[in-house]
Design a protein around this motif. Structure first.
Motif, mmCIF file in Angstrom:
data_model
loop_
_atom_site.group_PDB
_atom_site.id
_atom_site.type_symbol
_atom_site.label_atom_id
_atom_site.label_comp_id
_atom_site.label_asym_id
_atom_site.label_seq_id
_atom_site.Cartn_x
_atom_site.Cartn_y
_atom_site.Cartn_z
ATOM 1 N N THR A 226 59.797 48.645 42.445
ATOM 2 C CA THR A 226 58.545 48.863 43.155
ATOM 3 C C THR A 226 58.221 47.690 44.064
ATOM 4 O OG1 THR A 226 56.215 49.470 42.914
ATOM 5 C CG2 THR A 226 57.077 47.882 41.337
ATOM 6 N N ARG A 227 57.455 47.999 45.060
ATOM 7 C CA ARG A 227 56.833 46.976 45.891
ATOM 8 C C ARG A 227 55.366 47.325 45.878
ATOM 9 N NH1 ARG A 227 55.304 45.945 51.274
ATOM 10 N NH2 ARG A 227 55.397 43.718 51.718
ATOM 11 N N ALA A 228 54.585 46.432 45.285
ATOM 12 C CA ALA A 228 53.164 46.695 45.111
ATOM 13 C C ALA A 228 52.420 45.371 44.974
ATOM 14 C CB ALA A 228 52.937 47.562 43.867
ATOM 15 N N ARG A 229 51.111 45.464 44.970
ATOM 16 C CA ARG A 229 50.271 44.287 44.765
ATOM 17 C C ARG A 229 50.006 44.162 43.262
ATOM 18 N NH1 ARG A 229 47.984 41.659 48.508
ATOM 19 N NH2 ARG A 229 48.127 43.412 49.943
ATOM 20 N N PHE A 230 50.331 42.998 42.732
ATOM 21 C CA PHE A 230 50.124 42.730 41.310
ATOM 22 C C PHE A 230 49.043 41.680 41.152
ATOM 23 C CE2 PHE A 230 54.343 44.505 41.341
ATOM 24 C CZ PHE A 230 54.400 45.231 40.172
ATOM 25 N N GLY A 231 48.082 41.973 40.291
ATOM 26 C CA GLY A 231 47.033 41.024 39.942
ATOM 27 C C GLY A 231 47.054 40.817 38.442
ATOM 28 N N PHE A 232 46.478 39.710 38.005
ATOM 29 C CA PHE A 232 46.543 39.343 36.589
ATOM 30 C C PHE A 232 45.162 38.981 36.073
ATOM 31 C CE2 PHE A 232 51.001 38.945 37.210
ATOM 32 C CZ PHE A 232 51.142 38.371 38.475
ATOM 33 N N SER A 233 44.974 39.171 34.796
ATOM 34 C CA SER A 233 43.820 38.590 34.110
ATOM 35 C C SER A 233 44.339 37.982 32.829
ATOM 36 C CB SER A 233 42.736 39.641 33.837
ATOM 37 O OG SER A 233 43.218 40.649 33.019
ATOM 38 N N SER A 234 43.824 36.783 32.556
ATOM 39 C CA SER A 234 44.254 36.070 31.357
ATOM 40 C C SER A 234 43.112 35.205 30.888
ATOM 41 C CB SER A 234 45.511 35.244 31.659
ATOM 42 O OG SER A 234 45.251 34.318 32.676
ATOM 43 N N ALA A 235 43.415 34.190 30.112
ATOM 44 C CA ALA A 235 42.380 33.305 29.586
ATOM 45 C C ALA A 235 41.540 32.749 30.740
ATOM 46 C CB ALA A 235 43.026 32.172 28.800
ATOM 47 N N ALA A 236 40.271 32.472 30.470
ATOM 48 C CA ALA A 236 39.333 32.011 31.496
ATOM 49 C C ALA A 236 39.913 30.854 32.311
ATOM 50 C CB ALA A 236 38.031 31.579 30.847
ATOM 51 N N GLY A 237 39.776 30.992 33.639
ATOM 52 C CA GLY A 237 40.211 29.926 34.529
ATOM 53 C C GLY A 237 41.677 29.950 34.894
ATOM 54 N N SER A 238 42.423 30.912 34.425
ATOM 55 C CA SER A 238 43.856 30.904 34.726
ATOM 56 C C SER A 238 44.323 32.219 35.333
ATOM 57 C CB SER A 238 44.655 30.586 33.461
ATOM 58 O OG SER A 238 44.441 31.595 32.511
ATOM 59 N N THR A 239 43.504 32.765 36.238
ATOM 60 C CA THR A 239 43.911 34.014 36.872
ATOM 61 C C THR A 239 44.656 33.721 38.166
ATOM 62 O OG1 THR A 239 41.814 34.174 38.045
ATOM 63 C CG2 THR A 239 41.974 35.309 35.921
ATOM 64 N N ASP A 240 45.388 34.691 38.634
ATOM 65 C CA ASP A 240 46.166 34.563 39.844
ATOM 66 C C ASP A 240 45.656 35.599 40.845
ATOM 67 O OD1 ASP A 240 48.091 33.842 41.633
ATOM 68 O OD2 ASP A 240 49.757 34.736 40.548
ATOM 69 N N ASP A 241 45.558 35.223 42.125
ATOM 70 C CA ASP A 241 45.158 36.181 43.142
ATOM 71 C C ASP A 241 46.244 37.235 43.286
ATOM 72 O OD1 ASP A 241 42.765 34.941 43.770
ATOM 73 O OD2 ASP A 241 43.718 33.600 45.227
ATOM 74 N N PRO A 242 45.848 38.504 43.437
ATOM 75 C CA PRO A 242 46.851 39.553 43.598
ATOM 76 C C PRO A 242 47.710 39.299 44.836
ATOM 77 C CG PRO A 242 44.690 40.502 43.234
ATOM 78 C CD PRO A 242 44.496 39.035 43.435
ATOM 79 N N ARG A 243 48.995 39.591 44.706
ATOM 80 C CA ARG A 243 49.883 39.467 45.862
ATOM 81 C C ARG A 243 50.982 40.518 45.764
ATOM 82 N NH1 ARG A 243 54.453 35.421 44.958
ATOM 83 N NH2 ARG A 243 54.332 34.983 42.742
#
Length: 148
Positions: free
Chosen positions: A62-79
């Protein structure tokens, strides 16, 4: 019933069964082929899916935008990312079951995202253990390959 389905007479069917007639005309042969495929193809496909899911033989690309949620303060902007990764047997079976049950595209994307979270981002549980969810959005394309 079979005669009507194939567009031939009942007597023609009886001749084929008896062996008096062995080679049907091309149009009738084409109809027989189409009916066999229509009736058997779903069963063949289902067995191939079950084998592939059990053996981890479903590869998603796949080619898609992936975003993450994890412990507070350690998220990554979707790309945008291009990922090719085998799904675990569990996620592959969930994907097939949901598809056959008529799940929405969004639901199927969620299953793929969960499968890629475990297989790609967490490498089967060996890293990124604080990663809670992976979100899959803006799908450019997604392909599934079944290896048996």
């Amino acid at each position: 019933m079979l005669a009507a389905l194939l567009g031939v007479s009942q007597r023609s069917i009886e001749r084929y069964l008896k062996g008096d007639r062995k080679h049907p005309p091309r149009p009738v042969n084409a109809k027989i082929d189409a009916e066999v495929r229509r009736l058997w193809q779903p069963q063949v496909r289902r067995r191939a899916e079950q084998r592939a899911a059990a053996a981890g033989g479903v590869i998603v690309e796949t080619r898609a935008r992936f975003g993450f949620s994890s412990a507070a303060g350690s998220t990554d902007d979707p790309r945008m990312r291009r990922i090719t990764q085998p799904l675990s047997p569990t996620h592959a079976q969930q994907l097939f079951d949901a598809h056959h049950a008529g799940a929405s595209e969004r639901d199927l994307e969620g299953i793929v995202a969960a499968g890629l979270q475990m297989a790609y981002f967490q490498e089967g549980g060996t890293r990124a253990e604080d990663l809670e969810t992976v979100e899959l959005t803006d799908v450019d394309y997604v392909e599934f390959n079944i290896r048996s």
